[in-house]
Design a protein around this motif. Structure first.
Motif, PDB file in Angstrom:
ATOM      1  N   THR A  27       0.804  -1.113   0.032  1.00 60.76           N
ATOM      2  CA  THR A  27       0.064  -0.091   0.131  1.00 60.76           C
ATOM      3  C   THR A  27       0.926   1.275   0.080  1.00 60.76           C
ATOM      4  O   THR A  27       1.945   1.058   0.419  1.00 60.76           O
ATOM      5  N   GLN A  29       0.733   3.787   2.135  1.00 61.77           N
ATOM      6  CA  GLN A  29       1.501   4.027   3.523  1.00 61.77           C
ATOM      7  C   GLN A  29       2.645   3.095   3.691  1.00 61.77           C
ATOM      8  O   GLN A  29       3.716   3.616   4.176  1.00 61.77           O
ATOM      9  N   ASN A  55      -7.835   4.126   8.224  1.00 65.91           N
ATOM     10  CA  ASN A  55      -8.833   3.002   9.071  1.00 65.91           C
ATOM     11  C   ASN A  55      -8.151   2.907  10.543  1.00 65.91           C
ATOM     12  O   ASN A  55      -8.495   2.245  11.135  1.00 65.91           O
TER      13      ASN A  55
HETATM   14  C1  LIG Z   1      -5.307  -0.013   6.985  1.00 73.49           C
HETATM   15  O1  LIG Z   1      -5.873  -0.202   5.389  1.00 73.49           O
HETATM   16  C2  LIG Z   1      -4.791  -0.576   4.422  1.00 73.49           C
HETATM   17  C3  LIG Z   1      -5.269  -0.467   3.174  1.00 73.49           C
HETATM   18  O2  LIG Z   1      -6.705  -0.353   3.235  1.00 73.49           O
HETATM   19  C4  LIG Z   1      -4.429  -2.055   4.985  1.00 73.49           C
HETATM   20  O3  LIG Z   1      -3.220  -2.201   4.106  1.00 73.49           O
HETATM   21  C5  LIG Z   1      -3.777  -2.032   6.462  1.00 73.49           C
HETATM   22  O4  LIG Z   1      -3.332  -3.221   6.898  1.00 73.49           O
HETATM   23  C6  LIG Z   1      -4.886  -1.139   7.351  1.00 73.49           C
HETATM   24  N1  LIG Z   1      -4.297  -0.932   8.520  1.00 73.49           N
HETATM   25  C7  LIG Z   1      -4.702  -1.535   9.632  1.00 73.49           C
HETATM   26  C8  LIG Z   1      -3.989  -1.103  10.875  1.00 73.49           C
HETATM   27  O5  LIG Z   1      -5.908  -1.960   9.916  1.00 73.49           O
END
Ligand SMILES: *[C@@H]1O[C@H](CO)[C@@H](O)[C@H](O)[C@H]1NC(C)=O
Ligand SMILES: Cc1cc2nc3c(=O)[nH]c(=O)nc-3n(C[C@H](O)[C@H](O)[C@H](O)COP(=O)(O)OP(=O)(O)OC[C@H]3O[C@@H](n4cnc5c(N)ncnc54)[C@H](O)[C@@H]3O)c2cc1C
Ligand SMILES: *[C@@H]1O[C@H](CO)[C@@H](O)[C@H](O)[C@H]1NC(C)=O
Ligand SMILES: *[C@@H]1O[C@H](CO)[C@@H](O)[C@H](O)[C@H]1NC(C)=O
Ligand SMILES: *[C@@H]1O[C@H](CO)[C@@H](O)[C@H](O)[C@H]1NC(C)=O
Length: 534
Positions: A27, A29, A55
């Motif tokens: 991703t 991030q 999220n």
């Molecule tokens: C948040 O969302 C991203 C992509 O939508 C995902 O890869 C990631 O694991 C999520 N992180 C958490 C902590 O849930």
């Protein structure tokens, strides 16, 4: 992953990240974090408290933390992919490098007071991220040198507090509202109650440290005088990320005097305000009297009125102030009873609207007292507004739910500084600045329209009485209407550029072309580079 990452060494983490993510398309991030570690000069990043994706359950709280305009926090407003809180300068450098590498659009936030939410909302690009400087807020006051280095994430109230902690006779001339972030605030000028004596915050900056488009840290000498000129008033988000300002402190007397005197329409507000317009810019430079205009209930008889509140700071004692007022503005009828003698730091709290007896330590909380759905606009006035026009203004104010106007006097030092000294050009010949505001409490975006219409109509009504060709505006009162033509389309940047900066806009464009030719630092009203032959 976040909590794991924070406890690992950077090197191990890079290996781990590479192993688990690099092969698959990870991703945004994850790629960003990976890039940050590689580019942060081994300064560890406490991910669990520094990195918030959409999220994360704390995301909204963190996004809203310093954001001032609730209009840009409604669910339909675009949201950043993530918010990153650097805890070290090298993290800011790495953010620039990594955003470029990953083609992520970056917004930078210091105090979050942007009127159009430009530090936390992009309406022009997706995805975007927010780099929030709230954890970079050191302040180092050097009394011997009469200067202070202040980090971008500090509030201006914290700066005032740290200065006053060292000395009761030093101050700094910047904003009235104490929760402003020095990062964004000083980039647009920064006016306040000391401006008639000492000019703007930006007039009193002697050095800076910024992160440029290549991720380098530059001080005044390294960036050069053109670039240093542009960051002092050319508006935030165009010329790099300010890490530090070096500000010059100014002398304030141990005793200053404050007052607020209010006149309603029934008490002759129109005539008094007409007189104020003739004297406000010519008064003793030690005296700053602004006027706050609001509708109010007219009392027992019912109906509405308008209150005009004269809210003032005088750099001296009450007796001297009464003499000055007797000579230049007896129409206000100021009496000794209206005056409070106090210290400069307590006057800061008074002007910011804190209840009396609030201890100055409240400034260290960096909290704002103002969060609203709002729309604002500004004007500069060069000749007194006639009484008949003031009457029209009263009618309009009484029609709106929660409007507010502020008349802010110029003159004094503001007239002595040449228009081209820094990008802020509103100098000699300006009597005062008007700020128009409409505030509301309803999150429903449909409810915003009547207020937006009201303020736009008021702005049209005022056109004959304010500066013309161009009709000028204050860049720190960011107004996206100014770039729009009548069809809602966007016009040439020159239109809003000349309103905020007059002829200085041309030099800003030249500097931008030199320091950021590919327009990495950009937003809805950032300074554009001249298009480059490729
Ligand atoms: C948040 O969302 C991203 C992509 O939508 C995902 O890869 C990631 O694991 C999520 N992180 C958490 C902590 O849930
Ligand atoms: C309640 C209120 C009261 C105000 N009172 C005054 C006042 O008394 N005097 C006055 O002059 N103005 C006043 N303003 C306007 C204020 O100066 C501007 O909104 C200013 O831009 C706020 O700076 P910030 O860091 O808090 O805002 P932010 O929203 O964080 O930033 C504003 C802009 O600057 C950019 N920016 C932020 N940090 C940096 C950085 N470190 N380097 C480069 N660019 C950056 C952002 O991307 C954005 O474009 C007031 C605003 C509000 C909401
Ligand atoms: C970071 O640390 C590693 C391992 O100790 C070293 O090889 C590398 O040169 C360091 N990088 C920087 C930028 O200091
Ligand atoms: C959200 O962020 C907090 C840090 O404030 C962290 O402790 C938590 O693990 C994060 N949660 C998720 C789901 O990523
Ligand atoms: C300001 O302008 C007025 C009139 O235009 C002029 O007389 C005056 O000298 C100017 N003041 C300064 C300091 O430039």
């Amino acid at each position: 992953m976040a909590s794991l990452a924070s406890s690992l060494s950077p090197v191990l983490l890079i290996l781990l990240l590479s192993a688990s993510f690099a092969a698959s398309a990870s991703t945004i991030q994850e790629q960003f974090i990976q890039c940050l570690f590689v580019n942060s000069q081994n300064i560890s990043i406490p991910l669990a408290t520094a990195f918030f994706t959409q999220n994360n359950s704390s995301f909204s709280t963190v996004l809203e933390s310093s954001a001032q305009n609730l209009r840009y926090l409604v669910p339909s407003a675009p949201k950043p992919e993530f918010i990153f809180f650097p805890v070290h300068e090298s993290h800011v450098q790495a953010s620039v490098i990594c955003s470029k590498q990953l083609r992520l659009h970056l917004r930078v936030r210091s105090g979050g007071h942007d009127y159009e939410g430009l530090s936390y909302v992009s309406q022009i690009e997706s995805p975007f991220i927010v780099v929030d400087l709230a954890k970079l807020r050191s302040i180092n006051v050097d009394l011997k040198d009469n200067t202070a280095w202040v980090q971008a994430g500090a509030t201006i109230g914290e700066v005032y507090y740290r200065v006053s902690e060292k000395s009761q006779t030093h101050g700094f001339p910047a904003g009235l509202c104490t929760s402003l972030g020095v990062g964004g605030h000083i980039t647009g000028g920064a006016y306040g109650p000391l401006m008639r004596k000492y000019g703007l915050g930006a007039d009193n900056v002697v050095d800076a440290r910024i992160v440029d488009v290549n991720g380098r840290i530059l001080d005044r000498k390294a960036m050069g005088e053109d670039h240093f000129w542009a960051i002092r008033g050319g508006g935030g988000g165009s010329f790099g990320i300010i890490l530090w300002w070096k500000i010059k402190m100014v002398p304030v007397p141990p005793t200053v005097t404050v007052f607020t005197v209010t006149k309603t329409l029934e008490q002759g507000a129109t005539k008094t305000l007409y007189k104020w317009q003739q004297v406000a810019d010519k008064l003793d430079e030690n005296l700053f009297i602004r006027v706050i205009l609001q509708p109010a209930s007219a009392g027992a008889k019912g109906g509405r009125t308008v209150t005009t509140s004269y809210n003032a700071l005088f750099l001296g004692g009450a007796d001297e102030l009464l003499q000055v007022m007797q000579e230049s503005f007896p129409e206000l009828g100021l009496t000794k009873k209206d005056c409070t003698e106090t210290s400069w730091i307590k006057a800061v709290l008074y002007i910011a609207g804190y209840p009396s007896e609030t201890p100055p330590e409240v400034l260290l909380q960096g909290k704002s007292t103002f969060k609203n759905y709002f729309k604002a606009k500004s004007d500069f006035v060069k000749e007194p507004i006639p009484e008949t026009a003031l009457e029209g203004l009263w009618e309009r104010l009484m029609e709106e739910d929660s409007p507010l106007m502020v008349f802010n006097p110029y003159g004094g030092m503001m007239s002595k500084i040449p228009e081209s000294a820094i990008p802020f050009p509103h100098r000699n010949g300006t009597l005062f600045k008007i700020q128009y505001l409409s505030l509301w409490k309803d999150a429903d975006t449909g409810k915003a329209k009547p207020h937006m219409d009201w303020i736009r109509n008021l702005y049209n009504f005022m056109a004959p009485y304010v500066s013309k060709l161009p009709r000028t505006a204050y860049v720190n009162y960011r107004d996206l209407d100014l770039g729009m033509n009548n069809n809602g389309g966007s016009e040439d940047a020159r239109v809003w550029g000349s309103k905020y900066f007059k002829d200085n806009f041309n030099r800003l464009v030249r500097v931008k072309t030199k320091v950021d030719p590919d327009n990495f630092f950009r937003h809805e009203q950032s300074i554009p580079p001249l298009s480059q032959p490729h």
